[in-house]
Every structure is written in C-alpha cells, then in structure tokens.
Design a protein around this motif. Structure first.
Motif, PDB file in Angstrom:
ATOM      1  N   ASP A  32      -1.925  28.110 -33.157  1.00 38.66           N
ATOM      2  CA  ASP A  32      -1.459  27.635 -31.856  1.00 38.66           C
ATOM      3  C   ASP A  32      -0.368  28.572 -31.361  1.00 38.66           C
ATOM      4  N   VAL A  33      -0.271  28.685 -30.056  1.00 41.48           N
ATOM      5  CA  VAL A  33       0.761  29.538 -29.479  1.00 41.48           C
ATOM      6  C   VAL A  33       1.170  28.974 -28.121  1.00 41.48           C
ATOM      7  N   THR A  34       2.454  29.037 -27.854  1.00 38.34           N
ATOM      8  CA  THR A  34       2.970  28.690 -26.540  1.00 38.34           C
ATOM      9  C   THR A  34       3.988  29.757 -26.153  1.00 38.34           C
ATOM     10  N   GLN A  35       3.986  30.086 -24.880  1.00 35.62           N
ATOM     11  CA  GLN A  35       4.932  31.096 -24.418  1.00 35.62           C
ATOM     12  C   GLN A  35       5.379  30.769 -23.009  1.00 35.62           C
ATOM     13  N   SER A  36       6.561  31.248 -22.687  1.00 33.86           N
ATOM     14  CA  SER A  36       7.126  31.075 -21.349  1.00 33.86           C
ATOM     15  C   SER A  36       7.864  32.337 -20.958  1.00 33.86           C
ATOM     16  N   VAL A  37       7.881  32.574 -19.678  1.00 36.63           N
ATOM     17  CA  VAL A  37       8.685  33.659 -19.130  1.00 36.63           C
ATOM     18  C   VAL A  37       9.600  33.036 -18.083  1.00 36.63           C
TER      19      VAL A  37
END
Length: 89
Positions: A32-37
């Motif tokens: 699983d992966v989550t990212q934000s900018v």
C-alpha cells in the motif's frame, strides 16, 4: 515481516519510482502507498512486505537512507510492529 517506509522532502519528479525501484531490486513487495504534495513538500508512506527480501533488513534501511541523501530526501524504514507500537494510544 512488514515495514513502513516514509519519505519526506522537496517534491521532485520520480520519487515514487526511485523508492519502488529500490524495493523491486531486493524483491520487496509494495502492499500500500499513500502520498501527498503540499505546495512543494512531498510526503509518502509505504507499507511493504519484506518476507522475500534478498538482503538483511538493516542493510536495506541503510540503502534507503543513502538513496534519500542522494536525492535530498529523508527516507526512513521501520519495522511495522515498532511503527504500530509508537502510534498506539
């Protein structure tokens, strides 16, 4: 064994690709992966399965930290159990 990889730094092209390539190189499965900018700040949390990893956990931690230094990012790898213990209320 599962681990949590966190990445923080200035947003640049290819961060996810570089981290996932390093995982693939050592046969680590990304679950699983989550990212934000936020403006120009990149933040990512990745859950990985280390059971088929081809190198020692400590060696992988060191290689990811070195990748972070090379890319001017902070990359931290932590065993999932330690991560969960730190964030349990």
């Amino acid at each position: 064994m599962k681990a949590v990889i966190t990445v923080i730094g200035k947003d640049i092209v290819g961060i996810l690709a570089k981290v996932s390539t390093m995982c693939a190189k050592y046969n680590i499965n990304i679950m699983d992966v989550t990212q934000s900018v936020l403006q120009d700040l990149f933040a990512m949390i990745m859950l990985v399965d280390m059971k088929t990893c081809t190198i020692d956990f400590k060696e992988f931690v060191d290689k990811m930290a070195l990748l972070g230094e090379d890319e001017n990012l902070k990359i931290h790898v932590m065993h999932e159990d330690i991560f969960n213990s730190m964030h349990k209320i």
